[in-house]
Motif scaffolding. Structure first.
Motif, PDB file in Angstrom:
ATOM      1  N   ALA A 161       9.577   5.129   4.407  1.00  0.00           N
ATOM      2  CA  ALA A 161       8.129   4.922   4.493  1.00  0.00           C
ATOM      3  C   ALA A 161       7.642   5.094   5.932  1.00  0.00           C
ATOM      4  O   ALA A 161       6.590   5.698   6.177  1.00  0.00           O
ATOM      5  CB  ALA A 161       7.763   3.538   3.973  1.00  0.00           C
ATOM      6  N   LYS A 194       4.852   7.783   7.783  1.00  0.00           N
ATOM      7  CA  LYS A 194       3.683   7.015   8.239  1.00  0.00           C
ATOM      8  C   LYS A 194       2.971   6.321   7.077  1.00  0.00           C
ATOM      9  O   LYS A 194       1.743   6.281   6.999  1.00  0.00           O
ATOM     10  CB  LYS A 194       2.704   7.924   8.989  1.00  0.00           C
ATOM     11  N   ALA A 195       3.769   5.750   6.177  1.00  0.00           N
ATOM     12  CA  ALA A 195       3.198   5.062   5.017  1.00  0.00           C
ATOM     13  C   ALA A 195       3.732   3.640   4.897  1.00  0.00           C
ATOM     14  O   ALA A 195       3.697   3.041   3.821  1.00  0.00           O
ATOM     15  CB  ALA A 195       3.509   5.848   3.739  1.00  0.00           C
ATOM     16  N   GLU A 196       4.207   3.092   6.012  1.00  0.00           N
ATOM     17  CA  GLU A 196       4.849   1.774   5.960  1.00  0.00           C
ATOM     18  C   GLU A 196       3.871   0.635   5.696  1.00  0.00           C
ATOM     19  O   GLU A 196       4.302  -0.497   5.443  1.00  0.00           O
ATOM     20  CB  GLU A 196       5.617   1.509   7.251  1.00  0.00           C
ATOM     21  N   HIS A 197       2.573   0.923   5.733  1.00  0.00           N
ATOM     22  CA  HIS A 197       1.598  -0.132   5.471  1.00  0.00           C
ATOM     23  C   HIS A 197       1.347  -0.330   3.969  1.00  0.00           C
ATOM     24  O   HIS A 197       0.657  -1.276   3.585  1.00  0.00           O
ATOM     25  CB  HIS A 197       0.279   0.175   6.180  1.00  0.00           C
ATOM     26  N   TYR A 198       1.898   0.550   3.128  1.00  0.00           N
ATOM     27  CA  TYR A 198       1.741   0.333   1.685  1.00  0.00           C
ATOM     28  C   TYR A 198       2.957   0.754   0.866  1.00  0.00           C
ATOM     29  O   TYR A 198       2.998   0.525  -0.340  1.00  0.00           O
ATOM     30  CB  TYR A 198       0.497   1.067   1.155  1.00  0.00           C
ATOM     31  N   LEU A 199       3.957   1.343   1.498  1.00  0.00           N
ATOM     32  CA  LEU A 199       5.191   1.724   0.803  1.00  0.00           C
ATOM     33  C   LEU A 199       6.406   1.141   1.522  1.00  0.00           C
ATOM     34  O   LEU A 199       6.338   0.788   2.697  1.00  0.00           O
ATOM     35  CB  LEU A 199       5.341   3.247   0.765  1.00  0.00           C
ATOM     36  N   TYR A 232       1.315  -4.279  -1.074  1.00  0.00           N
ATOM     37  CA  TYR A 232       2.012  -3.004  -1.141  1.00  0.00           C
ATOM     38  C   TYR A 232       2.027  -2.488  -2.576  1.00  0.00           C
ATOM     39  O   TYR A 232       1.881  -3.253  -3.527  1.00  0.00           O
ATOM     40  CB  TYR A 232       3.462  -3.151  -0.653  1.00  0.00           C
ATOM     41  N   ARG A 233       2.231  -1.178  -2.724  1.00  0.00           N
ATOM     42  CA  ARG A 233       2.380  -0.623  -4.054  1.00  0.00           C
ATOM     43  C   ARG A 233       3.655  -1.156  -4.697  1.00  0.00           C
ATOM     44  O   ARG A 233       4.704  -1.231  -4.050  1.00  0.00           O
ATOM     45  CB  ARG A 233       2.453   0.906  -3.996  1.00  0.00           C
TER      46      ARG A 233
END
Length: 290
Positions: free
Chosen positions: A193, A197-202, A209-210
């Motif tokens: 993630a 650059k998706a560590e704020h939701y994955l 988080y999802r």
């Protein structure tokens, strides 16, 4: 972008000649004729807004790539990705830290390359090859991958080899670089993630988080060998059940796992052609000659 070739074909770019080269001259191939041309290409792509990801297997390729990242003015938040990062050194790891380069690594390679890599690299270079524990201890973000179709796109298999580093002879290749379960899991979750650059939701199982997760048929957190045969019963994506294993799929997946981990029946073994050391040839442009 590709900066060098592959170890199996002796085309990965090394700073010193291949240990098994009879002439003692082959250092592999850098795909860019000069540092300036590589830096300019990196700068061009960066200015166009692309996140940089570069195939670099050998230490010479890693040095050229990391130098290009610095010269092109990449910043900490740009998170360039060094894919494979197989042959490194302490100084190259420091360079990765300085530009916040993410290591995109393929744990299955430690098994596939276990007979070939020590011959190509020799004992000294092997100390910092496939050095995932050292990368993590340096504070470098590590994302787990497979390099499919070179290796099966099977995260559980990747975790198994990251933890055991089991070679073709059953012994670990570089036991001091074995990861623990949490480190192996984080590569395929938080690390992956962060790389995109998706560590704020994955990449994490927490509020906000999802809800992306799988349900397995066994507990793999304690008996790590269970990763070899574990089956996915359910797949949940963003909180929705998207897949449930059927009886037919269960039997089929069991057989696929047996083949993938080398647990073939005698009949299957007899039907297979002889395989060369390393990865299957001509499988993908990334490591086609392995």
């Amino acid at each position: 972008a590709y900066v060098d070739g592959a170890l199996g074909a002796s085309t990965a770019a090394l700073l010193e000649p291949y240990s098994d080269d009879v002439n003692g001259k082959n250092v592999g191939t850098l795909y860019y004729q000069s540092q300036e041309s590589l830096t300019e290409r990196v700068r061009e792509l960066h200015q166009k807004g692309f996140q940089l990801e570069v195939h670099a297997i050998g230490d010479s390729a890693a040095h050229a790539t990391l130098t290009a990242f610095k010269q092109a003015g990449l910043k900490h938040e740009d998170r360039p990705i060094l894919t494979h990062a197989q042959v490194l050194s302490p100084s190259l790891m420091d360079d990765m830290v300085s530009v916040n380069a993410v290591a995109n690594i393929q744990p299955q390679f430690v098994h596939s390359d276990s007979e070939m890599a020590p011959l190509r690299l020799g004992s000294e270079r092997m100390k910092y090859s496939y050095a995932w524990k050292s990368l993590i201890q340096k504070g470098i973000r590590v994302a787990g991958g497979s390099d499919a179709p070179i290796e099966p796109p099977h995260p559980l298999m990747g975790m198994y080899y990251a933890i055991t580093r089991e070679g073709k002879d059953g012994n670990p290749m570089g036991q001091n670089e074995c990861l623990d379960f949490d480190e192996a899991l984080k590569m395929y979750t938080e690390g992956a993630a962060y790389a995109v650059k998706a560590e704020h939701y994955l990449g994490s199982f927490e509020l906000g988080y999802r809800a992306d997760f799988v349900v397995l048929n066994v507990d793999v957190t304690q008996d790590h060998r269970a990763l070899k045969t574990a089956q996915v019963l359910e797949v949940w994506i963003d909180g929705k059940l998207e897949y449930t294993q059927s009886i037919e799929e269960k039997n089929s997946l069991k057989r696929e796992n047996e083949i993938a981990f080398g647990e073939d029946s005698e009949q299957t073994k007899k039907s297979k052609p002889n395989e060369s050391i390393g990865h299957p040839p001509n499988s993908c442009p990334c490591c086609a000659s392995k």
